[in-house]
Design an enzyme around this catalytic site. Sequence first.
Site, short mmCIF file in Angstrom:
data_model
loop_
_atom_site.label_atom_id
_atom_site.label_comp_id
_atom_site.label_asym_id
_atom_site.label_seq_id
_atom_site.Cartn_x
_atom_site.Cartn_y
_atom_site.Cartn_z
CG ASP A 75 44.83 47.49 47.69
OD1 ASP A 75 44.14 46.64 47.11
OD2 ASP A 75 45.15 48.58 47.17
CD GLU A 132 42.41 48.38 42.17
OE1 GLU A 132 42.28 48.94 41.07
OE2 GLU A 132 41.94 48.85 43.22
CD GLU A 133 41.59 51.29 45.93
OE1 GLU A 133 41.61 52.15 45.02
OE2 GLU A 133 40.53 50.74 46.30
NE ARG A 172 30.19 48.43 27.90
CZ ARG A 172 30.65 48.89 26.73
NH1 ARG A 172 31.95 48.88 26.49
NH2 ARG A 172 29.83 49.35 25.82
CG HIS A 355 37.62 55.31 46.28
ND1 HIS A 355 38.79 55.68 45.65
CD2 HIS A 355 37.53 53.97 46.09
CE1 HIS A 355 39.36 54.63 45.10
NE2 HIS A 355 38.61 53.57 45.36
#
Length: 384
Positions: A75, A132-133, A172, A355
């Site tokens: 998306d 996802e956003e 990580r 963004h």
Amino acid sequence: MTSNFLDKHMREWRQTLHRTPEFGFNTEKTAEFVVKKLKSFGIKEISTNIGGTGVVATLRNGNSNKAIAIRADMDALMIEEQNNFAYKSNIPGHMHACGHDGHTATLLGTAATLAKGYGFDGIIHFIFQPAEEWGKGAQAMIDDGLMEKFSFEEIWGFHNMPGIKVGHFETRPGPMMSAEDNFEIELKGIGGHASKPQAGKETLQPACALVTELQTIVSRKIDPTDIAVVSVTELITDGSRNILPGLSRILGDARSFRKEVSSTIEKEITTITSGIASAHDLEFSVKYSREFIPLINDANLAEEALKIAKYTFGKDNAKVAVQPVTGSEDFARFLNHSPGCYVFFGNGENSAPLHNSSYDFNDDALEHGVNYFVNLVKNRLKPV
């Protein structure tokens, strides 16, 4: 490892997707594009409309039943693009400002390479996720039976990262990305003429005081060893040039890595709002929602990811990230059901931020992403 031919095609796919961004669950054309390409690679097991517009493609090779999953998001964002290149967005008010076009092209390139059946023994599920956003897409696919229909023993995710050189890698163990909570505060009073503030109960001055006081939550209520962010992002009133507002709304978000910290932030927002509202004789309401949960990498898989990255990128170009990121990712929802690891690929030191209306995915990163995932599959599904 990737051929010049595949690299050329991946760039074309990525730029095609960049021209036609789609938001949220409305990724129908993107999903159609993905399915068309997967079929052209000779992949026959393709499921559509998982969690709305999600796509899952499955590759099987050899005799092993061990299964892994690799996920990319599809998306875009509701941002007006400011770039002027030939492949800029054709959809007003929408653009791929987070690089999900590049993520989709990377996973397609990985599928194209592995569809040749080289070097792995087992099952791969390629997951192409919408929304996802919004933080809704992963859970929607899970709710639609993803884990039951396509069982897997581990899941892998990735994101491009501005500020990291192309061809470099970071991950990580443990906390990788934060939770995101959203809040909305309303202050209700009595609006009136700007010349007579004493005649009503205006809300703008108390709202401004509240914006400032909310910053004391992190500085005075959260242990300094914990990571927390409280950000006010909007202040909206019904006032005008000579009208004092009777209604003010404050919106924002909070980031953290532990449930206890999230709970403290919610409690303190309500306490501070109540105090300021009482002092100004106002009514108030607080809405608090938890949109993203913390993304916690499996320690063992993070170690494996780093080993594979050092082999792929070079030992000096792959490292453990010093700190977790306070951005959020709904890939975390998958990790509630399966061990997994999320990683960052460099998008370039001079890349515009995510963004941002001038952002663009760096096509030079595509081959590095594909090489990494091909090596990962060969390692995790190693022929006996």
